[in-house]
Design an enzyme around this catalytic site. Structure first.
Site, PDB file in Angstrom:
ATOM      1  N   GLY A   1       2.691  -1.164   4.369  1.00  0.00           N
ATOM      2  CA  GLY A   1       2.751   0.251   4.031  1.00  0.00           C
ATOM      3  C   GLY A   1       4.192   0.689   3.814  1.00  0.00           C
ATOM      4  O   GLY A   1       4.774   0.482   2.750  1.00  0.00           O
ATOM      5  N   GLY A   2       4.784   1.271   4.854  1.00  0.00           N
ATOM      6  CA  GLY A   2       6.127   1.854   4.753  1.00  0.00           C
ATOM      7  C   GLY A   2       7.157   0.963   4.072  1.00  0.00           C
ATOM      8  O   GLY A   2       7.888   1.416   3.183  1.00  0.00           O
TER       9      GLY A   2
ATOM     10  N   GLU B   1      -6.911   4.807   7.699  1.00  0.00           N
ATOM     11  CA  GLU B   1      -6.635   6.212   7.353  1.00  0.00           C
ATOM     12  C   GLU B   1      -7.814   6.842   6.615  1.00  0.00           C
ATOM     13  O   GLU B   1      -8.073   8.032   6.744  1.00  0.00           O
ATOM     14  CB  GLU B   1      -5.334   6.301   6.533  1.00  0.00           C
ATOM     15  CG  GLU B   1      -4.120   6.062   7.429  1.00  0.00           C
ATOM     16  CD  GLU B   1      -2.924   5.446   6.735  1.00  0.00           C
ATOM     17  OE1 GLU B   1      -2.861   5.472   5.485  1.00  0.00           O
ATOM     18  OE2 GLU B   1      -2.047   4.910   7.452  1.00  0.00           O
TER      19      GLU B   1
ATOM     20  N   HIS C   1      -9.685   1.270   4.818  1.00  0.00           N
ATOM     21  CA  HIS C   1      -8.415   1.454   5.523  1.00  0.00           C
ATOM     22  C   HIS C   1      -8.605   2.447   6.677  1.00  0.00           C
ATOM     23  O   HIS C   1      -9.360   3.412   6.555  1.00  0.00           O
ATOM     24  CB  HIS C   1      -7.348   1.970   4.550  1.00  0.00           C
ATOM     25  CG  HIS C   1      -5.976   1.924   5.134  1.00  0.00           C
ATOM     26  ND1 HIS C   1      -5.518   2.879   6.017  1.00  0.00           N
ATOM     27  CD2 HIS C   1      -4.979   1.017   5.010  1.00  0.00           C
ATOM     28  CE1 HIS C   1      -4.292   2.563   6.388  1.00  0.00           C
ATOM     29  NE2 HIS C   1      -3.940   1.439   5.795  1.00  0.00           N
TER      30      HIS C   1
ATOM     31  N   GLY D   1       2.257   2.154  10.862  1.00  0.00           N
ATOM     32  CA  GLY D   1       3.222   3.244  10.719  1.00  0.00           C
ATOM     33  C   GLY D   1       3.911   3.636  12.013  1.00  0.00           C
ATOM     34  O   GLY D   1       4.575   4.668  12.074  1.00  0.00           O
TER      35      GLY D   1
ATOM     36  N   SER E   1       3.154  -2.208  10.456  1.00  0.00           N
ATOM     37  CA  SER E   1       4.599  -2.285  10.672  1.00  0.00           C
ATOM     38  C   SER E   1       5.193  -3.655  10.353  1.00  0.00           C
ATOM     39  O   SER E   1       6.046  -4.158  11.097  1.00  0.00           O
ATOM     40  CB  SER E   1       4.943  -1.852  12.096  1.00  0.00           C
ATOM     41  OG  SER E   1       4.519  -0.509  12.331  1.00  0.00           O
TER      42      SER E   1
ATOM     43  N   GLU F   1      -5.686  -4.937  10.613  1.00  0.00           N
ATOM     44  CA  GLU F   1      -4.645  -3.944  10.855  1.00  0.00           C
ATOM     45  C   GLU F   1      -4.937  -3.202  12.146  1.00  0.00           C
ATOM     46  O   GLU F   1      -5.730  -2.255  12.160  1.00  0.00           O
ATOM     47  CB  GLU F   1      -4.616  -2.932   9.699  1.00  0.00           C
ATOM     48  CG  GLU F   1      -4.314  -3.549   8.348  1.00  0.00           C
ATOM     49  CD  GLU F   1      -3.730  -2.516   7.388  1.00  0.00           C
ATOM     50  OE1 GLU F   1      -2.598  -2.723   6.944  1.00  0.00           O
ATOM     51  OE2 GLU F   1      -4.391  -1.509   7.117  1.00  0.00           O
TER      52      GLU F   1
ATOM     53  N   ASN G   1       0.868  -1.178   0.000  1.00  0.00           N
ATOM     54  CA  ASN G   1       0.000   0.000   0.000  1.00  0.00           C
ATOM     55  C   ASN G   1       0.907   1.231   0.000  1.00  0.00           C
ATOM     56  O   ASN G   1       1.473   1.580   1.032  1.00  0.00           O
ATOM     57  CB  ASN G   1      -0.897  -0.051   1.244  1.00  0.00           C
ATOM     58  CG  ASN G   1      -1.734   1.193   1.410  1.00  0.00           C
ATOM     59  OD1 ASN G   1      -1.807   2.036   0.515  1.00  0.00           O
ATOM     60  ND2 ASN G   1      -2.383   1.315   2.562  1.00  0.00           N
ATOM     61  N   TRP G   2       1.018   1.856  -1.164  1.00  0.00           N
ATOM     62  CA  TRP G   2       1.970   2.967  -1.292  1.00  0.00           C
ATOM     63  C   TRP G   2       1.430   4.261  -0.697  1.00  0.00           C
ATOM     64  O   TRP G   2       2.159   5.261  -0.627  1.00  0.00           O
ATOM     65  CB  TRP G   2       2.337   3.180  -2.771  1.00  0.00           C
ATOM     66  CG  TRP G   2       3.087   2.041  -3.399  1.00  0.00           C
ATOM     67  CD1 TRP G   2       3.406   0.837  -2.815  1.00  0.00           C
ATOM     68  CD2 TRP G   2       3.617   1.982  -4.731  1.00  0.00           C
ATOM     69  NE1 TRP G   2       4.105   0.046  -3.711  1.00  0.00           N
ATOM     70  CE2 TRP G   2       4.242   0.720  -4.895  1.00  0.00           C
ATOM     71  CE3 TRP G   2       3.628   2.864  -5.811  1.00  0.00           C
ATOM     72  CZ2 TRP G   2       4.862   0.338  -6.091  1.00  0.00           C
ATOM     73  CZ3 TRP G   2       4.241   2.481  -7.000  1.00  0.00           C
ATOM     74  CH2 TRP G   2       4.854   1.229  -7.135  1.00  0.00           C
ATOM     75  N   LYS G   3       0.146   4.272  -0.344  1.00  0.00           N
ATOM     76  CA  LYS G   3      -0.468   5.475   0.244  1.00  0.00           C
ATOM     77  C   LYS G   3      -0.186   6.696  -0.652  1.00  0.00           C
ATOM     78  O   LYS G   3      -0.150   6.559  -1.864  1.00  0.00           O
ATOM     79  CB  LYS G   3       0.013   5.665   1.695  1.00  0.00           C
ATOM     80  CG  LYS G   3      -0.201   4.382   2.512  1.00  0.00           C
ATOM     81  CD  LYS G   3      -0.013   4.555   3.980  1.00  0.00           C
ATOM     82  CE  LYS G   3      -0.246   3.215   4.681  1.00  0.00           C
ATOM     83  NZ  LYS G   3      -0.140   3.299   6.139  1.00  0.00           N
TER      84      LYS G   3
HETATM   85  P1  PGA Z   1       2.627   0.205   7.748  1.00  0.00           P
HETATM   86  O1  PGA Z   1       1.186   0.437   7.065  1.00  0.00           O
HETATM   87  O2  PGA Z   1       3.177  -1.086   7.157  1.00  0.00           O
HETATM   88  O3  PGA Z   1       3.433   1.407   7.326  1.00  0.00           O
HETATM   89  O4  PGA Z   1       2.423   0.104   9.204  1.00  0.00           O
HETATM   90  C1  PGA Z   1       0.307  -0.625   6.877  1.00  0.00           C
HETATM   91  C2  PGA Z   1      -0.973  -0.145   6.257  1.00  0.00           C
HETATM   92  O5  PGA Z   1      -1.420   0.961   6.595  1.00  0.00           O
HETATM   93  O6  PGA Z   1      -1.568  -0.837   5.423  1.00  0.00           O
END
Ligand code: PGA
Length: 252
Positions: free
Chosen positions: A235-236, A99, A97, A175, A214, A169, A11-13
């Site tokens: 994500g990251g 976010e 998600h 994050g 994470s 999640e 997930n590149w956000k």
């Molecule tokens: P993260 O994000 O790996 O940076 O914790 C995961 C996500 O939001 O899907």
């Protein structure tokens, strides 16, 4: 029990310009092992979907979107429909998600509308659920997960079962560098599977439940070794091939 092929999704956000997105997609395509066990999906921002689709053409890597609106078309400024995402080559669409829930007002009800529309367009939703730190501390994790899963699935029919992915999640792990322990994650994943059985019956066994929050090369293998963890939503670490490729490899 059906074999569940692990799904590792990046997930590149809100990251990556077009040249950066092309480079990252190419590096991942060239870096994945051909005989690997995991299915791999990349979810770039909308602006890079077509460019990443072109980079992935002819490979078995999948394209994913980070969200969708539920209407097919119309006067909805700024929105993207599932049909448009199918048109650009997506196979998966992330819905719900945390976010989106936090910054854009997504609720279980709107998430359910999105999920239904994504399936109607022939795409596979990745439904995200998970508790906040405060909810975990108040011992409400399982209630929250039940409410979000039940609300998100809405009136989904059992027949749709296999064309569905769930991502657990925990919000406090996204994050932050904090990860659920393998035991904490497995407990919730096992619970989610029992809920899927309750809501959808037998197809529940085939539904993949990803862990997200994470995930790194250091914790991926132990998380993915849990019986009810069928992949990762990353994500990251998905923004860097040197981190994302070992996570894919950790799935076997
Ligand atoms: P993260 O994000 O790996 O940076 O914790 C995961 C996500 O939001 O899907």
């Amino acid at each position: 029990m059906p074999e569940r092929r692990p799904l590792i999704a990046g997930n590149w956000k809100m990251h990556k310009t077009l040249p950066e997105a092309r480079t990252l997609a190419r590096d991942i395509r060239q870096g994945v092992a051909p005989g690997r066990r995991a299915e791999v999906a990349l979810a770039p921002p909308y602006t890079a979907l077509a460019a990443v689709a072109a980079e992935l053409a002819g490979s078995d890597l999948r394209l994913a979107a980070q969200d969708a609106f539920w209407e097919k078309q119309g006067a909805y400024t700024g929105a993207i429909s599932p049909a448009m995402l199918a048109d650009v080559g997506c196979r998966y669409v992330i819905v719900g998600h945390s976010e989106r829930r936090r910054h854009f007002g997504d609720t279980d009800e709107t998430v359910s509308r999105k999920l239904t529309a994504v399936i109607a367009a022939g795409l596979i939703p990745i439904l995200c659920i998970g508790e906040t730190q405060a909810e975990r501390e108040a011992d409400q994790t399982l209630q929250v997960v039940r409410r979000q899963l039940e609300g998100g699935l809405g009136t989904l029919k059992p027949a749709t079962g296999a064309a569905l992915v769930i991502a657990y999640e925990p919000v406090w792990a996204i994050g932050t560098g904090l990860t659920a322990t393998p035991e904490q994650a497995q407990t919730v994943h096992h619970f989610i599977r029992s809920l899927l059985r309750e809501f959808l019956g037998a197809p529940a066994e085939a539904i993949r439940i990803q862990y997200g929050g994470s995930v790194t090369p250091d914790n991926a293998a132990i998380l993915l070794a849990q019986p009810d963890i069928d992949g990762a939503l990353v994500g990251g670490a998905s923004l860097k091939p040197e981190l994302f490729l070992p996570i894919i490899a950790a799935a076997g």
